[in-house]
Design an enzyme around this catalytic site. Structure first.
Site, PDB file in Angstrom:
ATOM      1  N   SER A 898      47.697  13.176 102.947  1.00 45.78           N
ATOM      2  CA  SER A 898      47.271  12.965 104.332  1.00 45.78           C
ATOM      3  C   SER A 898      47.831  11.697 104.953  1.00 45.78           C
ATOM      4  O   SER A 898      47.535  11.412 106.120  1.00 45.78           O
ATOM      5  CB  SER A 898      45.746  12.924 104.405  1.00 45.78           C
ATOM      6  OG  SER A 898      45.239  11.830 103.672  1.00 45.78           O
ATOM      7  N   LYS A 941      36.399   9.793 107.547  1.00 50.09           N
ATOM      8  CA  LYS A 941      37.492   8.994 108.102  1.00 50.09           C
ATOM      9  C   LYS A 941      37.144   8.457 109.478  1.00 50.09           C
ATOM     10  O   LYS A 941      37.506   7.326 109.830  1.00 50.09           O
ATOM     11  CB  LYS A 941      38.769   9.836 108.152  1.00 50.09           C
ATOM     12  CG  LYS A 941      39.291  10.219 106.766  1.00 50.09           C
ATOM     13  CD  LYS A 941      40.511  11.114 106.847  1.00 50.09           C
ATOM     14  CE  LYS A 941      41.008  11.471 105.457  1.00 50.09           C
ATOM     15  NZ  LYS A 941      42.186  12.359 105.469  1.00 50.09           N
TER      16      LYS A 941
END
Length: 1024
Positions: A898, A941
């Site tokens: 990611s 996140k």
């Protein structure tokens, strides 16, 4: 004492009559030797290698003329008892016999065993010489040694004793010694034993008697030379011989003469075993001499002999008999001793036997205080020093007093012993009586039909347990078979116990027993909200379960899996669900489990076999529809005993658990009504078949607002209650909680937050007890006084992001986190370009990255080169320069795809010399063609971005639905962009950024870094 008899044959009587009493001729030495050997031969035991010797005189028996041997009763009044040997009044040299525990008192006997070879040889020689006398002395120490090397090791005063009986057992001597008087050691004597001379044997033949004798050659004598001269009657030196009238004994003169001849001869014992009697006085020792100095002058020997010379024979003197008067004190002490002895004998019958052995016939103890003292000391079990003190005491009243003291102690000991004996006897009697009554009660009940046999009672008990249960027909058949089998087994056999335990488990299960569930949505909602804050997804799923059950009118089982970071309340919410549903709660952990038998049970053939956890759960909860929490299902182990995760497949399959088969029970059990809830931190380690059987519900970490609410509503009240504080003692402000969460407790869960709150409240409680105050406000200014220095200082390493540095977002099992991607140009010296790792356009990667992240960096480099070529065709920085890519922190393992768009942005920033926006963070995987792919952990996140003070987020367009599901208090104030390709990312990241004049700008110094405590974390940060 054993009685021995020596029968003299009529022939010997004739010989004695004709040869001795008729005075026809002097008896020959050979004939004397024959008589001696003949008498000794008659005394030997048949085949026994023992030497038993006693020293008695004898009295005439009128019945048959035999010589009667009997015990020494020390009495002259009974003519049928043997008379004792006349003990010499003075015997200056005696072997020393050391006693260990207690001394030997005069007129008392004792059995003594000697195993020292030197002492054994000495005693054998003394007995053979008809000198069976020893000196018995008490040792000062309780040692095992028998040979004394120093006279100081024994007490100076002891007793003169006679060896009354001796048994030679080869390796030891067993003797019966009788003490006669007190003696005192005056010196040590050394014995010189001459070596034995060879003896020449000759044979004598007597045709008249048809006898052949083997005698020494020097004993072969004639009337003139070798025969012992017979003294005349007129010789004054001739010892008169006692004569017994014929009328008294009824025997012939010849028989009496023969017996007296055998008696008066000095018989030497045989070399082997034998028994010798003699009434003659033994001769004084001739082979012993006192050690004299070399000058020849005789001098006395000191008490302490040299340590190298063992003390075998000592020179002794008699202790004078103390003179006393029969005063009132002596009479009183005597009577008191007699009274004490009577009490002791009354309490303990063992003393009666000992006293009977010690006392002699017709002996009046009362008339002899000296003997009374010795008697009392011999009966008591006092210390050796106390007994020796009585032996040495010369003052009769004082000796009586000491003996009385010992007897009083013995009396108290007897009373205590009697008391203990009564208590033990009473206890045993009560137990025995209780046992008899119980056995009688069993028989009475059995006769009246009230109670049946044990096997019948066991069967009735099992049927009573199944009375209110709905047992399936197949299960009932098995139970009946086992009960029938039980009746044919012995109650003490192992198979009986195995069958009985099996029936215990079968009849203890809740067949058909179901608890009444709570189907009220309002009550369930209230219960869930009271225990936990947030968790809307889980609460909504439980309410749906209740609604379905309410519509169906019956309950059913489900298999749920709560996964999320530690400390978010996965286990505690399961307890709340059980309380909301009104179900019994049972929890067991499978973390690290490697044995399949823990889940499915053991076979009954094994010793100590038990069912699995699910059967134990049903027995404990007593219902068929409990809530079972299987904790840490992602950490289940695997070993040589099987794979427990595979065993869970049958358990957690709704289509199979209705007929769950346990190895121990071996009958199907219905688990379809059980609500299974599993917990896990990550689901990647759960096997795919097992994960497919569970309904996964994610439990994300908490943001700061949620943590503050949880602390206010749950953690602080509970901690204050546990510490005994109230609101009047402490007040934690909002700023203190924000600082606590931001600087001390950044993890996703609230477990660490709970620990810090408890720590603050404990310190306040300590100050309250010390009376330092009554109210203590806690704010951001004084929080460090309670918790110490801050663990996290800032989430941002740079106040102003330099060229080549971009903030990325990561997800871990502990929650979300922000981290930086740093790139820099490497300066290669000349000569190093031959290294294949330093060719033009090389990329050097550091930061403890995994393989997936390294591949993502290579893909990002290719995409960055292509994008930079389309953006600035003349910019060859990424193709010609050597680039170093680093991801702090270096000690933390990192992996995942990611960070693709973040790495591309850092490389483009380094190549163009343009820094990115200062308030931006991004996450997303990139393909080789530059397409942005979706990632996971959007909530974590996003929370990490807010915690770092970021206002702008770049997310993949496919994650838009995940972001929209987030609560508004998480998304408020954020500028979020969703990118499809990297071109979209570039437009957002480099918006309104002025170009720098140089093409390559070095990094600025970081503003702040994480503290050492935060840098020490080593969790893996996979970019999902």
């Amino acid at each position: 004492m054993l009685a021995r008899a020596i029968r003299v044959r009529p022939m010997m009587r004739g010989i004695a009559s004709s040869s001795v009493w008729n005075r026809n001729r002097p008896i020959q030495s050979s004939l004397m030797q024959y008589c001696r050997d003949r008498s000794l031969r008659l005394q030997r035991l048949h085949g026994a290698n023992l030497m038993v010797q006693r020293f008695y005189s004898r009295k005439r028996d009128d019945s048959n003329g035999d010589i009667i041997m009997g015990p020494d009763l020390m009495s002259d009044q009974d003519t049928h008892l043997p008379a004792t040997v006349a003990v010499p009044d003075v015997w200056p040299h005696v072997p020393l016999l050391a006693m260990r525990k207690n001394p030997l008192f005069p007129r008392f006997m004792k059995i003594v065993e000697v195993s020292n070879p030197i002492i054994m040889d000495l005693l054998r020689r003394k007995v053979k010489l008809n000198q069976p006398y020893v000196g018995v002395f008490l040792k000062k120490t309780d040692g095992e040694e028998e040979l004394i090397t120093n006279l100081n090791d024994v007490y100076n005063l002891g007793t003169f004793a006679q060896i009354q009986e001796l048994q030679d057992l080869g390796d030891k001597l067993r003797m019966v010694v009788v003490a006669h008087r007190r003696i005192r050691i005056t010196g040590q004597v050394v014995e010189d034993v001459p070596p034995p001379k060879p003896v020449k044997m000759t044979t004598l033949h007597y045709p008249l008697f048809n006898i052949k004798l083997q005698i020494p050659a020097e004993d072969q004598s004639t009337d003139q030379a070798d025969a012992a001269p017979i003294k005349s009657r007129s010789d004054p030196a001739r010892k008169p011989r006692g004569r017994i009238p014929r009328s008294r004994t009824g025997k012939s003169r010849e028989s009496a003469a023969a017996e007296e001849l055998i008696q008066n001869q000095t018989l030497e014992p045989p070399l082997k075993s034998g028994k010798v009697e003699s009434s003659s006085l033994p001769k004084p020792p001739t082979e012993e001499k006192i050690v004299e100095p070399e000058t020849g002058a005789k001098e006395n020997v000191n008490q302490s002999a040299p340590s190298a010379q063992p003390v075998l024979i000592v020179e002794v003197e008699n202790v004078k008999q103390p003179i006393y008067k029969q005063t009132e004190e002596v009479k009183a002490l005597t009577q008191e001793i007699i009274k004490t002895l009577r009490d002791i004998i009354t309490m303990n019958p063992l003393y009666r036997e000992s006293l009977q052995q010690m006392l002699h016939q017709n002996q009046r103890v009362v008339d002899n205080p000296i003997y009374l003292c010795d008697l009392g000391a011999s009966l008591s079990a006092g210390e050796p020093a106390e007994l020796q003190k009585i032996l040495e005491e010369t003052d009769i009243p004082e000796r009586l007093q000491l003996a009385l003291t010992l007897l009083k102690k013995e009396l108290e000991l007897s009373r205590l012993q009697q008391k203990i004996g009564r208590e033990v006897e009473e206890k045993v009697k009560q137990q025995h009586r209780k046992y008899i009554l119980q056995e009688q009660l069993k028989v009475i009940k059995k006769e009246l039909g009230i109670e049946k046999d044990d096997k019948d009672a066991i069967g009735e008990k099992y049927r009573e347990k199944l009375k209110d249960k709905v047992v399936p027909e197949a299960i009932m058949t098995v139970i009946d078979e086992e009960l029938t089998k039980l009746n044919f087994l012995e109650s003490h056999s192992s198979e009986f116990n195995v069958t009985r335990n099996y029936l215990d488990w079968l009849t203890s299960l809740p067949w058909g027993v179901i608890s009444t569930e709570n189907l009220c949505l309002e009550k369930a909602t209230e219960t869930l909200n009271d225990d936990h804050y947030g968790m809307e997804d889980i609460k909504k799923r439980i309410l749906e379960f209740i609604a379905v059950s309410s519509l169906k009118g019956s309950t059913q089982g489900k298999i749920l899996c709560f996964h999320g970071p530690p400390g978010v309340g996965k286990t505690s919410i399961a307890k709340s669900i059980a309380r909301a549903l009104n179900r019994e709660y049972f929890r067991f952990s499978v973390g690290g489990m490697t044995d399949v038998a823990e889940i499915k049970g053991h076979r009954r053939t094994y010793v100590g076999a038990m069912p699995g956890k699910l059967i134990q759960c049903l027995k404990k909860t007593k219902i068929e529809n409990p809530l079972v929490l299987i904790d840490e299902v992602d950490k289940i182990g695997k070993g040589y005993q099987g794979d427990p995760s595979s065993a869970l497949l049958e358990l957690l399959d709704p289509e199979q658990n209705a007929n769950f088969l346990d190895h121990y029970l071996d009958v199907p059990v219905d688990l379809s009504r059980v609500l299974f809830i599993c917990t896990a931190n990550v689901i990647d380690t759960i096997p795919e078949p097992l994960r497919d059987r569970m309904e996964l519900i994610e439990m994300s970490g908490y943001v700061a607002e949620e943590k503050i609410a949880i602390a206010r509503q749950y953690l602080m009240p509970q901690a204050m209650k546990d510490c005994g504080l109230t609101d009047k003692h402490i007040n934690i402000s909002e700023d203190a909680l924000n600082m606590l969460i931001r600087s001390y407790c950044r993890e996703s869960g609230v477990r660490n937050l709970q620990k810090h709150i408890e720590k603050v409240i404990r310190k306040v409680a300590f100050r309250v007890v010390k009376k330092e105050g009554e109210h203590f406000p806690v704010n951001a200014d004084n929080l460090t006084t309670f918790l110490g220095k801050q663990i996290f200082s800032s989430d941002r390493m740079y106040a102003t992001t330099p060229v080549g540095v971009v903030m990325g977002l990561a997800w871990t099992a502990m929650g979300g986190s922000s981290l930086y991607i740093e790139t820099s140009r490497r300066h290669i010296r000349q000569g190093a370009k031959t290294d294949p790792n330093t060719v033009a356009g090389s990329l050097h990667i550091t930061g403890n990255l995994g393989d997936v992240m390294k591949e993502s960096a290579q893909i990002a480099l290719t995409v960055a080169r292509n994008f930079l070529y389309s953006l600035e065709p003349n910019n060859l920085f990424l193709e010609q320069e050597h680039i170093h890519l680093h991801v702090p922190e270096g000690a933390t393992p990192k992996d995942g795809p990611s960070a693709g768009i973040t790495i591309i942005t850092a490389l483009v920033s380094l190549a163009t010399g343009k820094p990115v926006r200062q308030d931006i963070a991004m996450t997303g995987e990139v393909s080789l063609k530059g397409k942005v792919l979706p990632v996971g952990g959007i909530k974590e996140k996003t929370i990490a971005a807010r915690r770092s003070g970021v206002n702008c987020l770049i997310l993949p367009v496919d994650n838009k639905k995940d972001f929209e599901e987030l609560p508004t208090y998480i998304t408020d104030g954020l500028e979020v962009h969703f990118a499809t390709t990297y071109e979209d990312v570039y437009k957002i990241a480099f918006t309104d950024v002025t170009e720098t004049t140089t093409n390559n700008v070095e990094e600025q110094e970081p503003l702040q870094k994480l503290s050492s405590a935060a840098a020490a974390k080593s969790e893996t940060w996979p970019y999902s």
